[in-house]
Design a protein around this motif. Structure first.
Motif, PDB file in Angstrom:
ATOM      1  N   MET A 115       0.827  -1.213   0.000  1.00 43.83           N
ATOM      2  CA  MET A 115       0.000   0.000   0.000  1.00 43.83           C
ATOM      3  C   MET A 115       0.862   1.265   0.000  1.00 43.83           C
ATOM      4  O   MET A 115       1.960   1.283   0.549  1.00 43.83           O
ATOM      5  CB  MET A 115      -0.930   0.012   1.234  1.00 43.83           C
ATOM      6  N   GLY A 116       0.318   2.323  -0.604  1.00 41.95           N
ATOM      7  CA  GLY A 116       1.014   3.603  -0.600  1.00 41.95           C
ATOM      8  C   GLY A 116       1.026   4.176   0.815  1.00 41.95           C
ATOM      9  O   GLY A 116       2.030   4.724   1.269  1.00 41.95           O
ATOM     10  N   ARG A 117      -0.107   4.056   1.496  1.00 42.40           N
ATOM     11  CA  ARG A 117      -0.207   4.492   2.893  1.00 42.40           C
ATOM     12  C   ARG A 117      -0.985   3.412   3.641  1.00 42.40           C
ATOM     13  O   ARG A 117      -2.075   3.021   3.189  1.00 42.40           O
ATOM     14  CB  ARG A 117      -0.959   5.829   2.940  1.00 42.40           C
ATOM     15  N   PRO A 118      -0.464   2.936   4.737  1.00 46.30           N
ATOM     16  CA  PRO A 118      -1.124   1.801   5.414  1.00 46.30           C
ATOM     17  C   PRO A 118      -2.330   2.235   6.242  1.00 46.30           C
ATOM     18  O   PRO A 118      -2.308   2.187   7.457  1.00 46.30           O
ATOM     19  CB  PRO A 118      -0.008   1.224   6.292  1.00 46.30           C
ATOM     20  N   LEU A 119      -3.390   2.598   5.551  1.00 45.01           N
ATOM     21  CA  LEU A 119      -4.584   3.112   6.221  1.00 45.01           C
ATOM     22  C   LEU A 119      -5.766   2.180   5.926  1.00 45.01           C
ATOM     23  O   LEU A 119      -6.081   1.929   4.763  1.00 45.01           O
ATOM     24  CB  LEU A 119      -4.877   4.526   5.688  1.00 45.01           C
ATOM     25  N   ILE A 120      -6.397   1.651   6.983  1.00 44.46           N
ATOM     26  CA  ILE A 120      -7.547   0.750   6.794  1.00 44.46           C
ATOM     27  C   ILE A 120      -8.787   1.366   7.407  1.00 44.46           C
ATOM     28  O   ILE A 120      -8.785   1.785   8.563  1.00 44.46           O
ATOM     29  CB  ILE A 120      -7.298  -0.624   7.459  1.00 44.46           C
ATOM     30  N   LEU A 121      -9.861   1.403   6.618  1.00 44.12           N
ATOM     31  CA  LEU A 121     -11.172   1.743   7.168  1.00 44.12           C
ATOM     32  C   LEU A 121     -12.004   0.477   7.072  1.00 44.12           C
ATOM     33  O   LEU A 121     -12.320   0.020   5.973  1.00 44.12           O
ATOM     34  CB  LEU A 121     -11.813   2.881   6.383  1.00 44.12           C
ATOM     35  N   ASP A 122     -12.295  -0.095   8.218  1.00 45.42           N
ATOM     36  CA  ASP A 122     -12.968  -1.388   8.248  1.00 45.42           C
ATOM     37  C   ASP A 122     -14.474  -1.160   8.400  1.00 45.42           C
ATOM     38  O   ASP A 122     -14.984  -0.938   9.496  1.00 45.42           O
ATOM     39  CB  ASP A 122     -12.405  -2.196   9.434  1.00 45.42           C
ATOM     40  N   GLY A 123     -15.168  -1.200   7.276  1.00 43.14           N
ATOM     41  CA  GLY A 123     -16.612  -0.903   7.270  1.00 43.14           C
ATOM     42  C   GLY A 123     -17.458  -2.009   7.860  1.00 43.14           C
ATOM     43  O   GLY A 123     -18.683  -1.895   7.907  1.00 43.14           O
ATOM     44  N   ARG A 124     -16.835  -3.122   8.261  1.00 47.33           N
ATOM     45  CA  ARG A 124     -17.615  -4.241   8.814  1.00 47.33           C
ATOM     46  C   ARG A 124     -17.061  -4.725  10.154  1.00 47.33           C
ATOM     47  O   ARG A 124     -17.451  -5.817  10.599  1.00 47.33           O
ATOM     48  CB  ARG A 124     -17.649  -5.399   7.811  1.00 47.33           C
ATOM     49  N   ASN A 125     -16.124  -3.971  10.736  1.00 52.19           N
ATOM     50  CA  ASN A 125     -15.475  -4.413  11.984  1.00 52.19           C
ATOM     51  C   ASN A 125     -15.034  -5.862  11.891  1.00 52.19           C
ATOM     52  O   ASN A 125     -15.261  -6.684  12.784  1.00 52.19           O
ATOM     53  CB  ASN A 125     -16.426  -4.260  13.185  1.00 52.19           C
ATOM     54  N   PHE A 126     -14.386  -6.146  10.781  1.00 54.35           N
ATOM     55  CA  PHE A 126     -14.066  -7.527  10.442  1.00 54.35           C
ATOM     56  C   PHE A 126     -12.688  -7.927  10.965  1.00 54.35           C
ATOM     57  O   PHE A 126     -12.457  -9.065  11.341  1.00 54.35           O
ATOM     58  CB  PHE A 126     -14.127  -7.636   8.919  1.00 54.35           C
ATOM     59  N   LEU A 127     -11.770  -6.975  10.976  1.00 52.97           N
ATOM     60  CA  LEU A 127     -10.399  -7.284  11.373  1.00 52.97           C
ATOM     61  C   LEU A 127     -10.183  -6.931  12.840  1.00 52.97           C
ATOM     62  O   LEU A 127     -10.930  -6.123  13.400  1.00 52.97           O
ATOM     63  CB  LEU A 127      -9.431  -6.483  10.491  1.00 52.97           C
ATOM     64  N   GLN A 128      -9.167  -7.534  13.429  1.00 53.52           N
ATOM     65  CA  GLN A 128      -8.809  -7.219  14.817  1.00 53.52           C
ATOM     66  C   GLN A 128      -8.077  -5.893  14.834  1.00 53.52           C
ATOM     67  O   GLN A 128      -6.992  -5.773  14.238  1.00 53.52           O
ATOM     68  CB  GLN A 128      -7.885  -8.308  15.377  1.00 53.52           C
ATOM     69  N   ALA A 129      -8.630  -4.912  15.525  1.00 55.58           N
ATOM     70  CA  ALA A 129      -8.020  -3.589  15.538  1.00 55.58           C
ATOM     71  C   ALA A 129      -6.580  -3.643  16.048  1.00 55.58           C
ATOM     72  O   ALA A 129      -5.654  -3.093  15.422  1.00 55.58           O
ATOM     73  CB  ALA A 129      -8.860  -2.656  16.404  1.00 55.58           C
ATOM     74  N   ASN A 130      -6.385  -4.359  17.143  1.00 59.47           N
ATOM     75  CA  ASN A 130      -5.044  -4.413  17.749  1.00 59.47           C
ATOM     76  C   ASN A 130      -4.021  -5.039  16.818  1.00 59.47           C
ATOM     77  O   ASN A 130      -2.908  -4.551  16.682  1.00 59.47           O
ATOM     78  CB  ASN A 130      -5.071  -5.255  19.032  1.00 59.47           C
ATOM     79  N   THR A 131      -4.411  -6.156  16.206  1.00 61.09           N
ATOM     80  CA  THR A 131      -3.495  -6.851  15.298  1.00 61.09           C
ATOM     81  C   THR A 131      -3.093  -5.920  14.159  1.00 61.09           C
ATOM     82  O   THR A 131      -1.919  -5.843  13.790  1.00 61.09           O
ATOM     83  CB  THR A 131      -4.182  -8.113  14.718  1.00 61.09           C
ATOM     84  N   MET A 132      -4.068  -5.221  13.608  1.00 60.55           N
ATOM     85  CA  MET A 132      -3.775  -4.344  12.478  1.00 60.55           C
ATOM     86  C   MET A 132      -2.844  -3.208  12.909  1.00 60.55           C
ATOM     87  O   MET A 132      -1.912  -2.860  12.207  1.00 60.55           O
ATOM     88  CB  MET A 132      -5.079  -3.766  11.904  1.00 60.55           C
ATOM     89  N   ARG A 133      -3.125  -2.673  14.093  1.00 59.73           N
ATOM     90  CA  ARG A 133      -2.263  -1.562  14.572  1.00 59.73           C
ATOM     91  C   ARG A 133      -0.859  -2.070  14.860  1.00 59.73           C
ATOM     92  O   ARG A 133       0.126  -1.409  14.539  1.00 59.73           O
ATOM     93  CB  ARG A 133      -2.892  -0.906  15.809  1.00 59.73           C
TER      94      ARG A 133
END
Ligand code: UGA
Length: 461
Positions: free
Chosen positions: A421-439
């Protein structure tokens, strides 16, 4: 029993195939020749897990057949299921033109008496109108067949339609005479008794309990369907309202919803917040139900609120995107998921498509990936760059949006995604991923109703 199915959409095709699977002889037709062409060549006009095998097997043993000859289909069955579309009109009412056309066809082509069953979702009192229409057309006809009407709403969900049809928790039949009830009981007896060998059941899974059969009057049966879908929509909008409040107060919607769902009076299902409900059922059914209530002089403001909350979901994600990117114009945004929910290629009223339209309107560029729905989306949104994988979609993107929670997105190598990705920015429209893991992986992550970062826990002295 011999069964005719008019309409080979999701409801008609799955119902026809499953009734053949449990032992009936079924003939299906549709006035969409292209759709029938696909079916005659052994294909399916839409993606539905588990359906292809059942259709194929029952075609081979000749319990299931397709015909372009509408008259032949009408004459085939003692029971005719009307499974035609009832799309929304401009004012939100259900368009019943296809139902009326089916009534005319049935009268014109029948040579014996028939039980005509409404399976399409229709507003209460449609059965009465259908009966009147059959009587009026019969008076104009030289043939002298008699017709009975029943209602039998369908509760299947796209993506699990085969399982839902073979193992429903309830079967509702709305009848006004005993013969109709007996015929419908006969049709559903293998499913009521679960006396067939299930083609999709995992032997490791415990058997499902037999469904409850509810026999009602026709108006109630019609209303049950609208009441159920509207309630599901209500639950989703309520969860979204809670998510918004969580966002403003720093609470965590995952924890709030989990606790709510543990109360058996509430239950955990349909409380997932996010981009809101789409598809061809919930949005149109709530509108038709609203119109029915308004015409009856009932205060339906509760239902308006459900719709309004849902309408603002995409807007709310767009605000987050604006907030994060500042300017959207000329920026490349990856969108994962196009279908209105996972395990289907159905894009009708899909929030993902709405979202993409708004990104394009704001001057952004979209690279999209979906495991099944790309072909259908191409026709609606030709200027999007469609990719062969999630990795390809993420390449160079300045933001990535999860619009539909396909299970396979969980298995992605997210470290690799971040690299591309150009910028590692995620908007999770379904709360599908683990926030902590992604951060932890280095993403800037925004979910729905989730705190911007995990609050630090104070140690107990
Ligand atoms: C819906 C009903 O669930 C079925 O019982 C009904 O038979 C069918 O409509 C119909 O009328 O034919 P379906 O349209 O396949 O089934 O989809 P749902 O599973 O109900 O999902 C609808 C939408 O709500 C999807 O966009 C989904 O993403 C969204 N949703 C669902 C949420 O946003 N949150 C949730 O917690 C659950």
């Amino acid at each position: 029993m011999r069964v005719s199915i008019l309409g080979c959409g999701h409801v008609g095709l799955v119902t026809g195939a499953c009734l053949a699977e449990v032992g009936h002889e079924v003939m299906c037709t549709d006035n969409d020749r292209a759709k029938l062409g696909v079916l005659e060549q052994g294909g399916l006009p839409f993606y539905e897990p588990g359906l292809a095998g059942i259709v194929d097997r029952n075609l081979r043993v000749q319990r299931l057949s397709f015909t372009r000859n509408l008259g032949e289909a009408v004459r085939f069955g003692d029971v005719i299921f009307i499974c035609v579309g009832t799309p929304p009109l401009r004012n939100g009412d259900a368009d019943l033109a296809a139902l009326d056309a089916a009534a005319k066809l049935i009268v014109t082509e029948s040579q014996t008496s028939k039980l005509v069953v409404e399976k399409s979702t229709v507003p209460a009192q449609t059965g009465q109108r259908l009966r009147q229409a059959l009587a009026v057309y019969a008076r104009q006809s030289t043939l002298r067949s008699s017709f009975r009407v029943a209602s039998n709403p369908e509760f299947l969900r796209e993506g699990t339609a085969v399982f839902d049809s073979l193992h429903p928790e309830r079967i509702v039949i709305g009848v006004q005479d005993e013969t109709a009830e007996l015929q419908l009981r006969g049709i559903y007896s293998p499913i009521l008794e679960q006396s067939f060998s299930c083609p999709i059941h995992d032997p490791a899974c415990p058997p499902t309990p037999p469904p409850v059969l509810l026999v009602t009057d026709i108006n109630s049966s019609e209303l049950i369907k609208h009441a159920c879908n509207t309630f599901l929509a209500l639950k989703i909008s309520y969860a979204n309202l809670i998510a918004d409040i969580c966002e403003k107060t720093g609470a965590n919607v995952d924890q709030v919803i989990e606790a709510m769902g543990l109360d058996p009076r509430i239950g955990p299902a349909f409380l997932r917040p996010g981009l809101g409900f789409g598809g061809f059922c919930l949005p149109k059914d709530i509108q038709a139900f609203l119109r029915l209530g308004e015409r009856a002089g009932i205060d339906v403001s509760l239902l308006h609120a459900v719709e309004n909350i849902n309408r603002r979901r995409v807007e709310s994600l767009m605000q987050k995107l604006h907030q994060a990117l500042w300017v959207i114009q000329h920026k490349c945004i990856a969108v994962l998921g196009l279908s209105f929910k996972p395990d289907t290629d159905d894009i009708r009223f899909a929030p993902a498509l709405d979202l993409i339209r708004q990104i394009l309107d704001a001057g952004g560029e979209v690279r999209a990936y979906d495991p099944q729905a790309i072909e259908k989306a191409k026709a609606e949104l030709p200027t999007v760059t469609y990719c062969e994988s999630a990795y390809q979609a993420a390449q160079g993107a300045e933001a990535l949006i999860i619009a539909t929670e396909w299970e396979q997105f969980r298995q992605l190598d997210w470290a690799l995604m971040r690299e591309t990705m150009g910028r590692p920015l995620i908007l999770d429209g379904r709360n599908f991923l683990q926030a902590n893991t992604m951060r932890t992986l280095g993403f800037e992550y925004y979910g729905v109703g989730r705190p911007l970062e995990e609050p630090a826990r104070e140690a107990i002295a």
